[in-house]
Every structure is written in structure tokens, then in C-alpha cells.
Design an enzyme around this catalytic site. Structure first.
Site, PDB file in Angstrom:
ATOM      1  N   GLU A 132       8.197  -5.057 -17.653  1.00 49.03           N
ATOM      2  CA  GLU A 132       7.950  -6.396 -17.109  1.00 49.03           C
ATOM      3  C   GLU A 132       6.863  -6.930 -17.965  1.00 49.03           C
ATOM      4  OE1 GLU A 132       9.971  -4.272 -13.982  1.00 49.03           O
ATOM      5  OE2 GLU A 132       8.272  -3.735 -15.216  1.00 49.03           O
ATOM      6  N   HIS A 169       6.786  -1.474  -2.144  1.00 50.60           N
ATOM      7  CA  HIS A 169       7.779  -2.488  -2.169  1.00 50.60           C
ATOM      8  C   HIS A 169       7.961  -3.590  -1.090  1.00 50.60           C
ATOM      9  CE1 HIS A 169       9.318   0.792  -4.825  1.00 50.60           C
ATOM     10  NE2 HIS A 169      10.041  -0.170  -5.298  1.00 50.60           N
TER      11      HIS A 169
END
Length: 327
Positions: free
Chosen positions: A60, A129
Site C-alpha cells: 500500500e 478489519h
């Protein structure tokens, strides 16, 4: 009008903006060959080719940095994170590069980039998450932060974000991708920084964004049916900048406020809004502002515990009754 899903609305926005401006390209994990982890980019590789729809490695920080550099040189990248939880690995590029380069270069550089992907709790995805990170990015000058609740707003806001000359953080509710709604077939945009009254009412204002807009609407219907009070639901749509004038207009009509959001209670959007409301409309309030947020713990994996931690229509309804002095 066509009735489509939230994901289809986003897909339409991407397709229309990529067709309109050849400088727009999409990069991220599984956005090309796999059509996106949530199928938001379905069909784009076939239509626009591998140079404009780019699969990235699981890195990322790397592909976010590539996007920032591309934006500085005149392109208009859309960087997709498979989830905003993974964007924590790229936060240096978002916060220290994208948000600051315009000012630090004395206006020599614009960074027209969109960072987008799903955020918030879904169902039993556990603590790492299930985070609603909108307040983190709203804290940073130089970033605009969008969190649409409906297909109409998702499409219109994403089109505005792609056209914006500043970096935009675009957080999509992970549980909203299958939500359906009416979307015009003709061209339109939703301005960044413009709230929307999703339900008119006279007795209490409920301010929300993202997934909590839907929970607020459920709570408002129950409040009317069970208690005879009409709640006005204001959807912020963007949390930076906030359309405070629309919020205050509603507050001055109803005199009671509930601010609902999915994230944790410390330093969140609701805290800022509560301060703004009490400073700008203190004399209009008939009760203290009530805040609804997640419990101040990591989101559990177990479904029964997750339902206790993540706010719902029940929590919003209880807060609305509280400011209405029903309970």
C-alpha cells in the site's frame, strides 16, 4: 431514474470519469484482472486497458506513493485500497505527502488524487478489519473526506472527487455495496461539502454519515411510530469539509440533536460537531447534544459482541428518546 446498487453507482462514476478524462486511471490490489475485491471496477480493464486499470502488489505504501507522484505530474489517479484498514500502511503518503505538498510547494503542485475503498465494520471481520477511520483523515488539513450513504450520493460524490484538484479520501461503507437506490441516467455530480436532509422532521435532529444514515432512518421511523416524535435526519455526506449551515438550520428548527457515527467516541466527528453546535446554536438547544458511537474497545469477532459494540438503530433511538425527555 434507474434503481442500481451502491457498487454499480461507483462503477458508473469510474467509467464515466475515465471516459471523460484520459488522465484518470485506477490502481490497486485486484482492481484489474479480478474486477476489484468488491467488483466496483468490474469491466474497466476490458474497456480501458492495462495502462489505465493497474493491478498493484500488496504494498500500500508503494502504490499510494506512485499515485501521489502521478498526480504531481498532471495525471488524476484513483488509488483503491482493498479496505481502509490496509491504508494505515500508506498513511505517510496520504498525510505527509498528498495532504501537504500543495502548501509546502507554495502552490506549485496540486495533488488531484482519490484514495478510495471500503471502511467500517462488516460482519465478523474482527478488530483489525472493522475500523471506521474517517475522523483520522478529517483531522488532517489538506484532505477532503467523503463517506456517502446512498447510490445517488456515492456516484455523484465520486465524480466530484475525481475532478477535484485536492486529495480526497473516499470511504465507502463495506455493508453498503448491495444497497439499492435511484440514480439519474443523465450526468450529475454531488458537491463535496454539501449535506442532505434525508428525512424531514420537527422534534429532533439526527446527524449521521455513511452506514449510520440508514440506521438513523430506521430509528426515525420507530420514533414516529412508537413515540409520536418526528426526527429530521441530516446526512453529512462529507465529514471534511462539514456543511455546518445545514446542520444548524435543522437544529434551530428541532432544538434537539443526536449525532450518530460508527467510529470510536474519543476525538471523533461527533465531538467536533457537538462543539460547533453548542457554540453556534446554544440558545436554540432544549437538551444537551447526545452522541452515539461505537464502544471504546476494538471490535470483537464474535457476532453477539460485535452487535453490542457497533452502534445501531436501537442506540440511536435510545439517544433520541433521551434528548426528547421520553426516558
Amino acid at each position: 431514474m434507474a434503481v442500481i446498487t451502491y457498487r454499480e453507482a461507483l462503477n458508473q462514476a469510474l467509467r464515466e470519469e475515465m471516459s471523460r478524462d484520459e488522465r484518470v486511471f485506477l490502481i490497486g490490489e485486484e482492481v484489474a484482472e479480478y474486477d476489484g475485491a468488491y467488483k466496483v471496477s468490474k469491466g474497466l480493464l476490458e474497456e480501458f486497458g492495462k495502462w489505465r486499470v493497474r493491478d498493484a502488489p500488496i504494498a500500500e505504501l508503494g502504490f499510494a506513493g506512485l499515485g501521489v507522484g502521478a498526480a504531481m505530474t498532471g495525471l488524476r489517479p484513483i488509488v483503491e485500497f482493498m479496505t481502509w484498514n490496509f491504508a494505515l500502511l500508506a498513511i505517510d503518503q496520504i498525510v505527509n505527502s498528498a495532504a501537504k505538498l500543495h502548501q509546502m510547494s507554495g502552490g506549485q503542485y496540486n495533488v488531484p488524487i482519490v484514495f478510495r475503498g471500503p471502511g467500517g465494520a462488516a460482519l465478523m471481520l474482527a478488530a483489525q478489519h472493522s475500523q471506521a477511520l474517517e475522523p483520522w483523515f478529517a483531522y488532517v488539513p489538506g484532505l477532503k473526506v467523503c463517506s456517502p450513504a446512498t447510490p445517488y450520493d456515492a456516484k455523484g460524490l465520486l465524480k466530484s472527487a475525481v475532478r477535484d484538484d485536492d486529495p480526497v479520501v473516499f470511504i465507502e461503507g463495506e455493508l453498503l455495496y448491495n444497497v439499492k437506490g435511484e440514480v439519474p441516467e443523465e450526468e450529475y455530480v454531488v458537491p463535496i461539502g454539501s449535506a442532505d436532509v434525508k428525512r424531514a422532521g420537527s422534534d429532533v435532529t439526527i446527524v449521521a454519515y455513511g452506514k449510520m444514515v440508514h440506521e438513523s432512518l430506521v430509528a426515525a421511523e420507530r420514533l414516529a411510530a412508537e413515540d409520536g416524535l418526528e426526527a429530521e435526519v441530516v446526512d453529512l455526506r462529507t465529514v471534511r469539509p462539514v456543511d455546518l449551515s445545514t446542520v444548524l438550520e435543522s437544529v434551530r428548527k428541532t432544538n434537539r440533536v443526536v449525532v450518530a457515527e460508527e467510529g470510536w467516541p474519543v476525538g471523533n466527528v461527533g465531538a467536533q460537531l457537538t462543539d460547533d453546535i453548542q457554540r453556534e446554536a446554544f440558545d436554540d438547544l432544549d437538551a444537551p447534544v447526545a452522541r452515539v458511537s461505537a464502544l471504546d474497545v476494538p471490535v470483537p469477532y464474535a457476532r453477539n459482541l460485535e452487535k453490542l459494540v457497533v452502534p445501531s438503530a436501537d442506540h440511536i433511538l435510545a439517544a433520541a428518546r433521551h434528548v426528547g425527555y421520553i426516558t
